[in-house]
Design a protein around this motif. Structure first.
Motif, PDB file in Angstrom:
ATOM      1  N   HIS A   3       0.705  -1.197   0.063  1.00 36.82           N
ATOM      2  CA  HIS A   3      -0.081   0.000   0.050  1.00 36.82           C
ATOM      3  C   HIS A   3       0.798   1.309  -0.123  1.00 36.82           C
ATOM      4  O   HIS A   3       0.248   2.294   0.019  1.00 36.82           O
ATOM      5  CB  HIS A   3      -1.008   0.207   1.233  1.00 36.82           C
ATOM      6  CG  HIS A   3      -1.989  -1.068   1.085  1.00 36.82           C
ATOM      7  ND1 HIS A   3      -3.258  -0.917   0.447  1.00 36.82           N
ATOM      8  CD2 HIS A   3      -2.153  -2.441   1.679  1.00 36.82           C
ATOM      9  CE1 HIS A   3      -3.804  -2.008   0.238  1.00 36.82           C
ATOM     10  NE2 HIS A   3      -3.217  -2.769   1.064  1.00 36.82           N
ATOM     11  N   THR A   4       2.051   1.301   0.052  1.00 45.38           N
ATOM     12  CA  THR A   4       2.985   2.163  -0.065  1.00 45.38           C
ATOM     13  C   THR A   4       2.922   2.742  -1.500  1.00 45.38           C
ATOM     14  O   THR A   4       3.437   4.066  -1.553  1.00 45.38           O
ATOM     15  CB  THR A   4       4.526   2.011   0.331  1.00 45.38           C
ATOM     16  OG1 THR A   4       5.275   1.033  -0.695  1.00 45.38           O
ATOM     17  CG2 THR A   4       4.531   1.505   1.733  1.00 45.38           C
ATOM     18  N   ARG A   5       2.503   2.123  -2.389  1.00 41.57           N
ATOM     19  CA  ARG A   5       2.375   2.816  -3.906  1.00 41.57           C
ATOM     20  C   ARG A   5       1.229   3.652  -3.766  1.00 41.57           C
ATOM     21  O   ARG A   5       0.036   3.376  -3.303  1.00 41.57           O
ATOM     22  CB  ARG A   5       2.526   1.559  -4.821  1.00 41.57           C
ATOM     23  CG  ARG A   5       3.843   0.950  -4.893  1.00 41.57           C
ATOM     24  CD  ARG A   5       4.081   0.259  -6.176  1.00 41.57           C
ATOM     25  NE  ARG A   5       5.099  -0.643  -6.003  1.00 41.57           N
ATOM     26  CZ  ARG A   5       5.431  -2.100  -5.690  1.00 41.57           C
ATOM     27  NH1 ARG A   5       4.477  -2.534  -5.138  1.00 41.57           N
ATOM     28  NH2 ARG A   5       6.485  -2.519  -5.764  1.00 41.57           N
ATOM     29  N   LYS A   6       1.162   4.559  -4.938  1.00 48.19           N
ATOM     30  CA  LYS A   6      -0.073   5.326  -4.853  1.00 48.19           C
ATOM     31  C   LYS A   6      -1.278   4.763  -5.647  1.00 48.19           C
ATOM     32  O   LYS A   6      -1.034   4.250  -6.707  1.00 48.19           O
ATOM     33  CB  LYS A   6       0.378   6.745  -5.742  1.00 48.19           C
ATOM     34  CG  LYS A   6      -0.751   7.715  -5.886  1.00 48.19           C
ATOM     35  CD  LYS A   6      -0.469   8.767  -6.763  1.00 48.19           C
ATOM     36  CE  LYS A   6      -1.786   9.583  -6.999  1.00 48.19           C
ATOM     37  NZ  LYS A   6      -1.271  10.734  -7.653  1.00 48.19           N
ATOM     38  N   MET A   7      -2.432   4.459  -5.045  1.00 53.82           N
ATOM     39  CA  MET A   7      -3.642   3.943  -5.598  1.00 53.82           C
ATOM     40  C   MET A   7      -4.220   4.990  -6.306  1.00 53.82           C
ATOM     41  O   MET A   7      -4.194   6.030  -6.170  1.00 53.82           O
ATOM     42  CB  MET A   7      -4.712   3.436  -4.358  1.00 53.82           C
ATOM     43  CG  MET A   7      -4.042   2.398  -3.730  1.00 53.82           C
ATOM     44  SD  MET A   7      -4.954   1.864  -2.433  1.00 53.82           S
ATOM     45  CE  MET A   7      -6.587   1.775  -3.261  1.00 53.82           C
TER      46      MET A   7
END
Length: 66
Positions: A3-7
């Motif tokens: 979840h550290t990547r941009k959704m």
């Protein structure tokens, strides 16, 4: 899923990724489905290299530099 990547959640996110050819990773309930570039986008659907996904049923994560 990391979840550290941009959704991608807003229509403008999808449009930006399509315009700039930024890869997107697709998840179904946390399970990786595919990775590719957006080829078309509408308010309810997104097409990634020929496959159409309902934006309400899948999670889309930005993968710049992939």
């Amino acid at each position: 899923m990391d979840h550290t990547r941009k959704m991608l959640t807003h229509h403008s996110h999808f449009q930006y990724h399509m315009k700039h050819g930024i890869p997107v990773q697709v998840y179904d309930q946390g399970v990786h489905i595919t990775l590719g570039c957006i080829t078309a986008v509408e308010p309810q659907f997104v097409e990634i290299e020929g496959a159409v996904y309902n934006r309400n049923c899948f999670t889309f994560v930005s993968r710049p530099g992939y």
